[in-house]
Design a protein around this motif. Structure first.
Motif, mmCIF file in Angstrom:
data_model
loop_
_atom_site.group_PDB
_atom_site.id
_atom_site.type_symbol
_atom_site.label_atom_id
_atom_site.label_comp_id
_atom_site.label_asym_id
_atom_site.label_seq_id
_atom_site.Cartn_x
_atom_site.Cartn_y
_atom_site.Cartn_z
ATOM 1 N N LYS A 182 -6.316 34.776 35.604
ATOM 2 C CA LYS A 182 -7.592 34.373 36.220
ATOM 3 C C LYS A 182 -7.586 32.858 36.406
ATOM 4 O O LYS A 182 -6.935 32.140 35.644
ATOM 5 C CB LYS A 182 -8.761 34.744 35.296
ATOM 6 C CG LYS A 182 -8.962 36.221 35.135
ATOM 7 C CD LYS A 182 -10.396 36.435 34.599
ATOM 8 C CE LYS A 182 -10.603 37.832 34.124
ATOM 9 N NZ LYS A 182 -10.015 38.102 32.812
ATOM 10 N N LYS A 223 -0.942 37.313 37.954
ATOM 11 C CA LYS A 223 -1.758 38.208 37.101
ATOM 12 C C LYS A 223 -2.552 37.413 36.067
ATOM 13 O O LYS A 223 -2.593 37.753 34.874
ATOM 14 C CB LYS A 223 -0.883 39.248 36.396
ATOM 15 C CG LYS A 223 -0.145 40.198 37.326
ATOM 16 C CD LYS A 223 0.385 41.389 36.529
ATOM 17 C CE LYS A 223 1.139 42.383 37.367
ATOM 18 N NZ LYS A 223 2.430 41.965 37.849
ATOM 19 N N THR A 283 -3.161 36.498 42.017
ATOM 20 C CA THR A 283 -2.825 37.929 41.975
ATOM 21 C C THR A 283 -1.377 38.100 41.530
ATOM 22 O O THR A 283 -1.056 38.912 40.660
ATOM 23 C CB THR A 283 -3.020 38.557 43.381
ATOM 24 O OG1 THR A 283 -4.333 38.255 43.804
ATOM 25 C CG2 THR A 283 -2.792 40.054 43.361
ATOM 26 N N LYS A 284 -0.487 37.307 42.131
ATOM 27 C CA LYS A 284 0.943 37.400 41.793
ATOM 28 C C LYS A 284 1.157 37.063 40.308
ATOM 29 O O LYS A 284 1.941 37.705 39.610
ATOM 30 C CB LYS A 284 1.708 36.422 42.697
ATOM 31 C CG LYS A 284 3.169 36.342 42.471
ATOM 32 C CD LYS A 284 3.883 37.452 43.231
ATOM 33 C CE LYS A 284 5.324 37.498 42.769
ATOM 34 N NZ LYS A 284 5.987 38.712 42.850
ATOM 35 N N LYS A 330 -5.729 32.789 46.117
ATOM 36 C CA LYS A 330 -5.953 34.194 45.705
ATOM 37 C C LYS A 330 -4.629 34.916 45.535
ATOM 38 O O LYS A 330 -4.410 35.632 44.557
ATOM 39 C CB LYS A 330 -6.805 34.918 46.757
ATOM 40 C CG LYS A 330 -8.279 34.734 46.511
ATOM 41 C CD LYS A 330 -9.119 35.592 47.453
ATOM 42 C CE LYS A 330 -10.518 35.002 47.517
ATOM 43 N NZ LYS A 330 -11.030 34.834 48.862
ATOM 44 N N LYS A 331 -3.710 34.710 46.487
ATOM 45 C CA LYS A 331 -2.405 35.370 46.409
ATOM 46 C C LYS A 331 -1.657 34.910 45.155
ATOM 47 O O LYS A 331 -1.010 35.695 44.475
ATOM 48 C CB LYS A 331 -1.554 35.021 47.647
ATOM 49 C CG LYS A 331 -1.919 35.808 48.888
ATOM 50 C CD LYS A 331 -0.971 35.393 50.032
ATOM 51 C CE LYS A 331 -1.368 36.014 51.351
ATOM 52 N NZ LYS A 331 -0.765 37.302 51.628
#
Ligand code: KG4
Ligand code: ZN
Length: 363
Positions: free
Chosen positions: A76, A74, A71-72, A67-68
């Motif tokens: 999917k 950006k 997110t980092k 997940k990290k």
């Protein structure tokens, strides 16, 4: 997705030891995520890595790391085109967690999966960061391995030498344990060394100046332990750390100098690119000493950034991307391998390897 389709984003999962690491790179060699969740706190009270604890910690951290990373980066999960995970060598529990996790993601999204040799990950990191062509000479210095390897092309490795006993990283770690410093030992010894005099203690340098290109560190470890028995560690810790670090660096330099000669013979050229990789390559003195040697020998020197020397996800993603470009098939039936030598026929080039066991060397 077939192996001919275009790849934009590659995911790399690394769980072979005690770091849960996930990285994402793009096809232009940009590292868009590099997440490392280390388990130092879990293992601290045991004075070393406990495999079962490591496996359980990977299991509870791996989805957080993913997940990290997304997110980092950006992006999917569905945008990842190629899923890679360390297949070995390493601790089997962690390898199973990383492989199963990564395979499942790839399978559910109908994307290819590749199992990557951890050593290949370290070996090729410099090519992710720099404009470095094959062939090159690699000094691979990690917690599990100390080897000099002629990297001739993707997948073509000739092991020039290896350690006959402990690895350089293990020597740092065991010395730190004897001094009661904690783990991992390398960075702790390096920190103490900054305020120490490296000439105070003279330790043996096994195989120094020998024509046998292999490494040995067990004699150094024993000598270090004997020295500790005869003095107050606290009063001498800076000088002890600095002297040990210098001794290890001297051994690495001396063996590398010999390997440069052997490598020139292998490639039939004097144009040498030297690369260092693996956790011990994060050590600033060792980096500086090897840079000095390279200048003296008039060869080119490449070393990854510090965070890409220790275990990380981008190195697995990059090695996977290189493998994929060589049109290797997807590997859903791969079984994780605790031992997985880069060069299984090493004994043909270095007879000492014959003595080390058919499943591959320990370090
Ligand atoms: O490559 P790595 O992260 O994991 C393995 O593949 O084994 O290497 C870990 C090793 C440990 O032995 C650790 O003490 C050593 O690398 N290390 C260092 C430094 N940072 C990590 N050794 C010396 N100086 C450092 N700064
Ligand atoms: Zn490693």
């Amino acid at each position: 997705m077939t192996s001919h389709q275009k790849v934009k984003y590659v995911l790399g999962v690394e769980t072979s030891c005690d770091d849960t690491a996930i990285g994402i790179i793009d096809s232009s060699k940009n590292i868009i995520a590099n997440i490392v969740l280390n388990q130092n706190n879990y293992h601290m009270e045991f004075g070393g890595i406990v495999p079962e604890i490591a496996a359980r910690a990977h299991l509870s951290c791996i989805d957080i790391a993913l997940k990290k990373a997304l997110t980092k980066a950006k992006i999917k999960l569905e945008e990842i085109d190629l899923f890679c995970s360390t297949g070995g060598p390493g601790l089997i529990g962690g390898l199973i967690v990383g492989n199963t996790f990564c395979k499942t993601l790839a399978w559910s999204l109908k994307k290819p999966f590749l199992a990557i040799n951890h050593l290949e990950g370290h070996a090729l990191t410099a090519r992710l960061l720099y404009d470095l062509n094959y062939p090159f000479l690699l000094l691979l210095v990690s917690g599990g391995h100390t080897q000099l390897i002629a990297v001739l092309n993707y997948g073509e490795y000739i092991r020039i030498s290896t350690t006959l006993d402990d690895s350089a990283g293990e020597t740092f770690d065991k010395a730190a344990k004897m001094m009661g410093l904690g783990q991992p030992g390398g960075p702790l010894i390096e920190k103490l060394s900054k305020e120490g005099n490296e000439h105070i203690f003279k330790f043996p340098r096994p195989l120094y100046k020998s024509k046998n290109p292999n490494f040995s560190f067990s004699g150094l470890k024993t000598a270090f332990s004997k020295t500790l028995n005869n003095l107050d560690i606290n009063d001498n810790k800076h000088n002890l750390a600095a002297s040990l670090q210098k001794t290890i660096s001297d051994c690495l330099l001396d063996r590398t100098k010999l390997a440069i000669k052997i490598f020139k013979h292998i490639i039939k050229s004097n144009k040498v690119n030297l690369v260092i990789a693996g956790g011990v390559a994060a050590n600033k003195k060792i980096r500086a000493d090897l840079k000095y040697l390279s200048n003296k020998e008039d060869i080119k020197f490449y070393v990854p950034t510090i965070e890409l020397c220790t275990d990380n996800g981008p190195m697995i993603a990059w090695a996977g991307f290189e493998r994929y470009k060589h049109k290797k098939d997807t590997m859903f039936n791969f079984k994780p391998r605790p031992r997985w030598p880069l060069d299984p026929i090493a004994y043909k080039h270095n007879p000492t390897m014959r003595l080390i066991g058919k499943k591959g060397i320990k370090a």
